[in-house]
Design a protein around this motif. Structure first.
Motif, PDB file in Angstrom:
ATOM      1  N   LEU A  64      25.719  -8.881   8.542  1.00  0.00           N
ATOM      2  CA  LEU A  64      25.531  -9.678   8.462  1.00  0.00           C
ATOM      3  C   LEU A  64      24.690 -10.205   7.627  1.00  0.00           C
ATOM      4  CD1 LEU A  64      28.461 -11.703   7.178  1.00  0.00           C
ATOM      5  CD2 LEU A  64      28.388 -12.655   9.395  1.00  0.00           C
ATOM      6  N   MET A  65      23.846 -10.814   8.289  1.00  0.00           N
ATOM      7  CA  MET A  65      22.679 -11.661   7.748  1.00  0.00           C
ATOM      8  C   MET A  65      21.992 -10.226   6.636  1.00  0.00           C
ATOM      9  SD  MET A  65      20.633 -12.978  10.803  1.00  0.00           S
ATOM     10  CE  MET A  65      20.743 -14.805  11.149  1.00  0.00           C
ATOM     11  N   HIS A  66      22.445  -9.375   6.744  1.00  0.00           N
ATOM     12  CA  HIS A  66      21.644  -8.600   5.428  1.00  0.00           C
ATOM     13  C   HIS A  66      22.713  -8.838   3.857  1.00  0.00           C
ATOM     14  CE1 HIS A  66      19.723  -5.428   3.344  1.00  0.00           C
ATOM     15  NE2 HIS A  66      21.112  -4.748   3.222  1.00  0.00           N
ATOM     16  N   PHE A  67      23.610  -8.839   5.057  1.00  0.00           N
ATOM     17  CA  PHE A  67      24.721  -8.804   3.304  1.00  0.00           C
ATOM     18  C   PHE A  67      24.226 -10.577   3.251  1.00  0.00           C
ATOM     19  CE2 PHE A  67      28.585 -11.404   2.467  1.00  0.00           C
ATOM     20  CZ  PHE A  67      29.085  -9.836   1.037  1.00  0.00           C
ATOM     21  N   TYR A  68      24.117 -11.357   3.033  1.00  0.00           N
ATOM     22  CA  TYR A  68      24.150 -12.819   3.184  1.00  0.00           C
ATOM     23  C   TYR A  68      22.643 -12.763   2.411  1.00  0.00           C
ATOM     24  CZ  TYR A  68      28.167 -15.094   4.993  1.00  0.00           C
ATOM     25  OH  TYR A  68      29.491 -14.878   5.667  1.00  0.00           O
ATOM     26  N   SER A  69      21.662 -11.742   2.066  1.00  0.00           N
ATOM     27  CA  SER A  69      20.030 -11.410   2.035  1.00  0.00           C
ATOM     28  C   SER A  69      19.434 -12.868   2.892  1.00  0.00           C
ATOM     29  CB  SER A  69      20.161 -12.153   0.820  1.00  0.00           C
ATOM     30  OG  SER A  69      20.738 -11.020  -0.644  1.00  0.00           O
ATOM     31  N   ILE A  70      19.606 -12.730   4.028  1.00  0.00           N
ATOM     32  CA  ILE A  70      18.824 -13.514   4.875  1.00  0.00           C
ATOM     33  C   ILE A  70      17.911 -11.933   5.865  1.00  0.00           C
ATOM     34  CG2 ILE A  70      18.844 -14.378   6.806  1.00  0.00           C
ATOM     35  CD1 ILE A  70      21.142 -15.923   6.593  1.00  0.00           C
ATOM     36  N   LYS A  71      16.029 -12.848   5.357  1.00  0.00           N
ATOM     37  CA  LYS A  71      15.413 -11.439   6.073  1.00  0.00           C
ATOM     38  C   LYS A  71      15.590 -11.662   8.091  1.00  0.00           C
ATOM     39  CE  LYS A  71      13.820 -11.229   1.486  1.00  0.00           C
ATOM     40  NZ  LYS A  71      12.062 -12.058   0.708  1.00  0.00           N
ATOM     41  N   VAL A  72      15.567 -10.915   8.450  1.00  0.00           N
ATOM     42  CA  VAL A  72      15.367 -11.417   9.617  1.00  0.00           C
ATOM     43  C   VAL A  72      14.523 -10.067  10.642  1.00  0.00           C
ATOM     44  CG1 VAL A  72      16.249 -11.608  12.177  1.00  0.00           C
ATOM     45  CG2 VAL A  72      17.737 -12.282   9.606  1.00  0.00           C
ATOM     46  N   THR A  73      13.244 -10.434  11.449  1.00  0.00           N
ATOM     47  CA  THR A  73      12.558  -9.541  11.949  1.00  0.00           C
ATOM     48  C   THR A  73      12.519 -10.589  12.791  1.00  0.00           C
ATOM     49  OG1 THR A  73      10.468 -10.897  10.830  1.00  0.00           O
ATOM     50  CG2 THR A  73      11.274  -9.090   9.444  1.00  0.00           C
ATOM     51  N   SER A  74      12.514 -11.709  13.764  1.00  0.00           N
ATOM     52  CA  SER A  74      12.473 -12.383  15.349  1.00  0.00           C
ATOM     53  C   SER A  74      13.523 -12.606  15.958  1.00  0.00           C
ATOM     54  CB  SER A  74      11.188 -13.147  15.134  1.00  0.00           C
ATOM     55  OG  SER A  74      11.394 -14.043  13.746  1.00  0.00           O
ATOM     56  N   PHE A  75      14.223 -12.704  16.997  1.00  0.00           N
ATOM     57  CA  PHE A  75      15.302 -12.326  17.780  1.00  0.00           C
ATOM     58  C   PHE A  75      14.714 -13.560  19.387  1.00  0.00           C
ATOM     59  CE2 PHE A  75      17.879 -11.898  21.193  1.00  0.00           C
ATOM     60  CZ  PHE A  75      19.042 -12.070  20.601  1.00  0.00           C
ATOM     61  N   ALA A  76      15.526 -14.759  19.329  1.00  0.00           N
ATOM     62  CA  ALA A  76      15.332 -15.151  20.284  1.00  0.00           C
ATOM     63  C   ALA A  76      17.046 -15.530  21.275  1.00  0.00           C
ATOM     64  CB  ALA A  76      14.813 -17.183  19.690  1.00  0.00           C
ATOM     65  N   TYR A  77      16.116 -14.983  22.486  1.00  0.00           N
ATOM     66  CA  TYR A  77      17.458 -15.134  23.497  1.00  0.00           C
ATOM     67  C   TYR A  77      18.358 -16.267  23.414  1.00  0.00           C
ATOM     68  CZ  TYR A  77      15.478 -10.733  25.131  1.00  0.00           C
ATOM     69  OH  TYR A  77      14.933  -9.086  25.598  1.00  0.00           O
ATOM     70  N   PRO A  78      19.134 -16.076  23.952  1.00  0.00           N
ATOM     71  CA  PRO A  78      20.002 -17.498  24.476  1.00  0.00           C
ATOM     72  C   PRO A  78      19.974 -18.004  25.181  1.00  0.00           C
ATOM     73  CG  PRO A  78      21.296 -15.606  22.924  1.00  0.00           C
ATOM     74  CD  PRO A  78      20.310 -14.755  23.051  1.00  0.00           C
ATOM     75  N   PHE A  79      19.449 -18.905  25.460  1.00  0.00           N
ATOM     76  CA  PHE A  79      19.376 -19.847  27.070  1.00  0.00           C
ATOM     77  C   PHE A  79      17.878 -19.461  27.597  1.00  0.00           C
ATOM     78  CE2 PHE A  79      23.905 -18.177  26.996  1.00  0.00           C
ATOM     79  CZ  PHE A  79      24.847 -19.351  27.014  1.00  0.00           C
ATOM     80  N   GLY A  80      16.967 -18.329  26.482  1.00  0.00           N
ATOM     81  CA  GLY A  80      16.209 -17.787  26.877  1.00  0.00           C
ATOM     82  C   GLY A  80      16.153 -16.523  27.958  1.00  0.00           C
ATOM     83  N   PHE A  81      17.135 -16.556  28.333  1.00  0.00           N
ATOM     84  CA  PHE A  81      17.301 -15.013  29.968  1.00  0.00           C
ATOM     85  C   PHE A  81      17.674 -13.887  29.300  1.00  0.00           C
ATOM     86  CE2 PHE A  81      20.992 -18.063  31.500  1.00  0.00           C
ATOM     87  CZ  PHE A  81      20.460 -19.167  31.802  1.00  0.00           C
ATOM     88  N   ARG A  82      16.672 -13.281  29.597  1.00  0.00           N
ATOM     89  CA  ARG A  82      15.849 -11.556  29.219  1.00  0.00           C
ATOM     90  C   ARG A  82      15.695 -11.122  30.137  1.00  0.00           C
ATOM     91  NH1 ARG A  82      11.144 -11.867  30.857  1.00  0.00           N
ATOM     92  NH2 ARG A  82      11.080  -9.463  30.291  1.00  0.00           N
ATOM     93  N   ASN A  83      15.478  -9.467  30.175  1.00  0.00           N
ATOM     94  CA  ASN A  83      14.574  -8.891  30.879  1.00  0.00           C
ATOM     95  C   ASN A  83      13.787  -7.671  30.809  1.00  0.00           C
ATOM     96  OD1 ASN A  83      16.643  -6.511  30.450  1.00  0.00           O
ATOM     97  ND2 ASN A  83      17.734  -7.694  32.681  1.00  0.00           N
ATOM     98  N   ALA A  84      12.889  -6.430  30.780  1.00  0.00           N
ATOM     99  CA  ALA A  84      12.211  -6.085  30.042  1.00  0.00           C
ATOM    100  C   ALA A  84      12.989  -4.767  30.091  1.00  0.00           C
ATOM    101  CB  ALA A  84      10.913  -5.348  32.128  1.00  0.00           C
ATOM    102  N   ASN A  85      13.926  -4.491  30.533  1.00  0.00           N
ATOM    103  CA  ASN A  85      14.933  -3.765  29.871  1.00  0.00           C
ATOM    104  C   ASN A  85      15.384  -3.557  28.720  1.00  0.00           C
ATOM    105  OD1 ASN A  85      17.050  -0.926  29.730  1.00  0.00           O
ATOM    106  ND2 ASN A  85      18.081  -2.034  30.895  1.00  0.00           N
ATOM    107  N   ILE A  86      16.220  -5.199  28.702  1.00  0.00           N
ATOM    108  CA  ILE A  86      16.528  -5.211  27.115  1.00  0.00           C
ATOM    109  C   ILE A  86      15.366  -5.853  26.197  1.00  0.00           C
ATOM    110  CG2 ILE A  86      17.714  -7.254  25.599  1.00  0.00           C
ATOM    111  CD1 ILE A  86      19.180  -7.977  28.793  1.00  0.00           C
ATOM    112  N   ASP A  87      14.070  -6.041  26.604  1.00  0.00           N
ATOM    113  CA  ASP A  87      13.206  -6.964  25.399  1.00  0.00           C
ATOM    114  C   ASP A  87      12.502  -4.804  25.089  1.00  0.00           C
ATOM    115  OD1 ASP A  87      12.483  -8.819  26.719  1.00  0.00           O
ATOM    116  OD2 ASP A  87      11.610  -8.461  28.158  1.00  0.00           O
ATOM    117  N   ALA A  88      13.023  -4.271  25.732  1.00  0.00           N
ATOM    118  CA  ALA A  88      12.335  -2.761  25.399  1.00  0.00           C
ATOM    119  C   ALA A  88      13.498  -2.586  24.120  1.00  0.00           C
ATOM    120  CB  ALA A  88      11.708  -1.478  26.484  1.00  0.00           C
ATOM    121  N   ALA A  89      14.700  -2.805  24.268  1.00  0.00           N
ATOM    122  CA  ALA A  89      15.486  -2.342  23.557  1.00  0.00           C
ATOM    123  C   ALA A  89      15.870  -3.137  22.051  1.00  0.00           C
ATOM    124  CB  ALA A  89      17.430  -2.592  24.139  1.00  0.00           C
ATOM    125  N   LEU A  90      15.708  -4.153  22.257  1.00  0.00           N
ATOM    126  CA  LEU A  90      14.742  -5.502  21.304  1.00  0.00           C
ATOM    127  C   LEU A  90      13.842  -5.311  20.252  1.00  0.00           C
ATOM    128  CD1 LEU A  90      17.087  -8.683  22.049  1.00  0.00           C
ATOM    129  CD2 LEU A  90      18.075  -7.202  21.399  1.00  0.00           C
TER     130      LEU A  90
END
Length: 257
Positions: A124-150
Motif C-alpha cells: 500500500l505504501m508503494h501504491f501511494y509512492s511512499i519509499k519505505v526502507t526502515s521499520f520500527a517495531y510496535p511497542f518496541g517488542f522484538r526478538n532475534a528471529n523476527i529481526d532476521a526476517a525483517l
C-alpha cells in the motif's frame, strides 16, 4: 651488506608510512560521521506531524515518521505524508495493524507475520509512492528471529530502550548496526525528563555519537499519554543547531556503516 641494510631501512620506512596513512584515513572516515540526532515518531498522528514540521522547519530539521494502519488514512493524510517525504523527511513502516510482533509470531509463525503485517503495508505504501526502507517495531517488542526476517525487507529496524542510567551504558546511540534502539521523549515515557534528555544530547555531542529518539503525537499542551510536547522538540532542534550537530533519518544510518 650496506645495500641490504639500506633496503631494510627503506622497507621499514615504507611500512611505517603506510601504517600512518592507514590510521590517518581511518580517523578521517570517523570524522565524516558528525554527531547528531535521529528524531522518530510512531503510529499515525499525521496531522500533528505535519503541523510540527511547519514549526520546526526553521531549524532545517529532519525526522522519521513510522506509520502504522496506513489503510485507515484518508486522502488528505496521505497527501501530507507525501509532502513530508518531499521535504526530506523519511516515512518508515510501523506494521499494518500494530500487532505485538513476538506475541503474534509465537502464535501464528513468522511467515504469517510477514504476510499480514509487513507485505500489505509495503504494497500500500508503494501504491501511494511512499519509499519505505526502515521499520520500527510496535511497542518496541522484538526478538532475534523476527529481526532476521525483517532485515531481509528493510535496511534498518528500530526497537526501543528504557532506563535513566549514565549515557555511557545506554544503547540509544547508533553503533554501526542495522538494529538500533530509540529512547522515548513522550512525557509519559518511563524516566523521561528534560535534564536527562540534555545529558543524552551532551554525551552525543562530546563523544561523537548519534542519539536515537522516538515519540508519538506532538502537541502544544499534554492532554493524554503518548504525546510529545512541542517545547521538547524545539529544545532538541535548538540544541542540534547550536552545537553544529546533524539531523539524521533512520535509513541514513545504513549509509554510515
Amino acid at each position: 651488506m650496506i645495500k641490504k641494510h639500506f633496503k631494510f631501512i627503506l622497507l621499514c620506512t615504507f611500512f611505517l608510512f603506510s601504517c600512518e596513512n592507514k590510521n590517518t584515513s581511518q580517523k578521517s572516515n570517523l570524522k565524516e560521521i558528525n554527531p547528531g540526532v535521529v528524531i522518530s515518531f510512531d503510529d499515525a498522528s499525521i496531522n500533528e506531524w505535519y503541523q510540527a514540521d511547519k514549526i520546526l522547519r526553521q531549524y532545517s530539521w529532519k525526522a522519521t515518521f513510522c506509520v502504522s494502519k496506513i489503510n485507515t488514512l484518508n486522502p488528505s493524510e496521505i497527501k501530507e505524508l507525501l509532502e513530508l517525504q518531499k521535504e526530506g523527511h523519511e516515512i518508515a513502516g510501523h506494521s499494518f495493524h500494530h500487532f505485538n510482533a513476538p506475541k503474534f509470531v509465537a502464535k501464528n509463525g513468522i511467515n504469517a507475520y510477514i504476510n499480514q503485517e509487513i507485505n500489505p503495508m509495503l504494497a500500500l505504501m508503494h501504491f501511494y509512492s511512499i519509499k519505505v526502507t526502515s521499520f520500527a517495531y510496535p511497542f518496541g517488542f522484538r526478538n532475534a528471529n523476527i529481526d532476521a526476517a525483517l532485515l531481509k525487507k528493510f535496511k534498518v529496524i528500530r526497537g526501543t530502550t528504557y532506563g535513566a542510567e549514565d549515557p555511557f551504558f545506554q544503547n540509544c546511540y547508533f553503533n554501526n548496526s542495522k538494529l538500533v534502539f530509540a529512547i522515548g521523549i513522550d512525557t509519559d515515557h518511563p524516566n523521561f525528563s528534560i535534564p536527562y534528555l540534555l545529558k543524552l544530547l551532551d554525551y552525543a555531542k562530546r563523544k561523537h555519537k548519534i542519539l536515537i529518539l522516538f515519540g508519538h503525537k506532538p502537541v502544544q499542551k499534554i492532554t493524554s499519554n503518548y504525546q510529545t510536547k512541542m517545547e521538547t522538540l524545539q529544545l532538541i532542534c535548538n540544541y542540534v543547531k547550536q552545537h553544529n550537530m546533524t539531523f539524521y533519518t533512520l535509513s541514513e544510518l545504513n549509509h554510515l556503516k
